[in-house]
Scaffold this motif. Structure first.
Motif: not given
Length: 231
Positions: A93-105, A142-146, A171-176
């Motif tokens: 969606g709005q973010y890529s996996a690389r975006d998330l990997t770099e930012a989340r920590p 359901v698991w992804v939502g949890l 949150r939506d990007a994390l779920a995907h």
């Protein structure tokens, strides 16, 4: 088509396995050229009938094909093949996996430490309920939502509005991402164990261990992503 012919043969055909089997077939047909670039996939209803599964299972498989950059769904027109190999990054969606990997920590590791120090009894009880529910959940949606609720609640329990708002935004990007990793890299059970370790540290009020547990979880996610993108 008999889905037991896929690599899930011999495993119980739970809903996750069914989605994984459909995904594996579609991915193989795309990567082999049987479904060429530009080809339009059959409708969800047709694919569900073809594979003997529900439409929700087909949707999960198609979302993972899209996340890998193999297909794109155009509203009112259908799903089309746009590449015959996995993209260099996941489309979330709005973010890529690389975006998330770099930012989340930089967000979730300190948030976990603060949550260990600042969480309320009610928040802790809810985290316990989420982790318990995830451990016994075989419905991947359901698991992804949890999963996304678990990470969002930790950010909220940190009492840091920046952390809370950033995690809510992604949150939506994390779920995907979780959905794709569970299907392609079989991450669900490993994530359950990692979440239990994070919860235990927050429950104990141990900020340092909570930060370590979250860091280890995010590192494992990164390794799984690399295994998909560099396969």
């Amino acid at each position: 088509m008999n889905l037991s012919d896929s690599r899930t043969a011999g495993r119980p055909l739970a809903r996750l396995s069914a989605a994984e089997a459909v995904f594996n077939v579609l991915r193989a047909e795309i990567e082999s050229g049987k479904l060429g670039v530009g080809a339009k996939l059959n409708s969800e209803a047709t694919l569900a009938q073809q594979y003997g599964v529900s439409r929700s299972v087909v949707r999960e498989a198609l979302r993972s094909c899209t996340a890998l950059g193999l297909t794109v769904t155009r509203t009112g027109r259908g799903t089309f093949v746009v590449a015959n190999r996995v993209a260099k990054d996941l489309v979330l969606g709005q973010y890529s996996a690389r975006d998330l990997t770099e930012a989340r920590p930089h967000i979730e590791v300190p948030a976990a430490g603060l949550a260990a120090e600042r969480r309320s009894a009610e928040e802790l009880a809810t985290l316990r309920d989420i982790v318990a529910a995830m451990s016994g959940e075989d419905d991947p949606e359901v698991w992804v939502g949890l999963d996304s609720s678990f990470h969002a609640l930790i950010a909220r329990a940190s009492r840091n509005k920046v952390f809370e708002n950033v995690v809510a935004d992604i949150r939506d990007a994390l779920a995907h991402q979780s959905e794709t990793l569970n299907m392609v890299a079989d991450r669900q059970h490993a994530s359950d164990e990692e979440h239990r370790r994070i919860l235990a540290a927050i429950e104990a009020g141990d900020a340092a261990t909570a930060r370590i547990a979250m860091s280890q979880h995010l590192h494992a996610v990164g390794i799984a992503l690399d295994s998909i993108l560099n396969a």
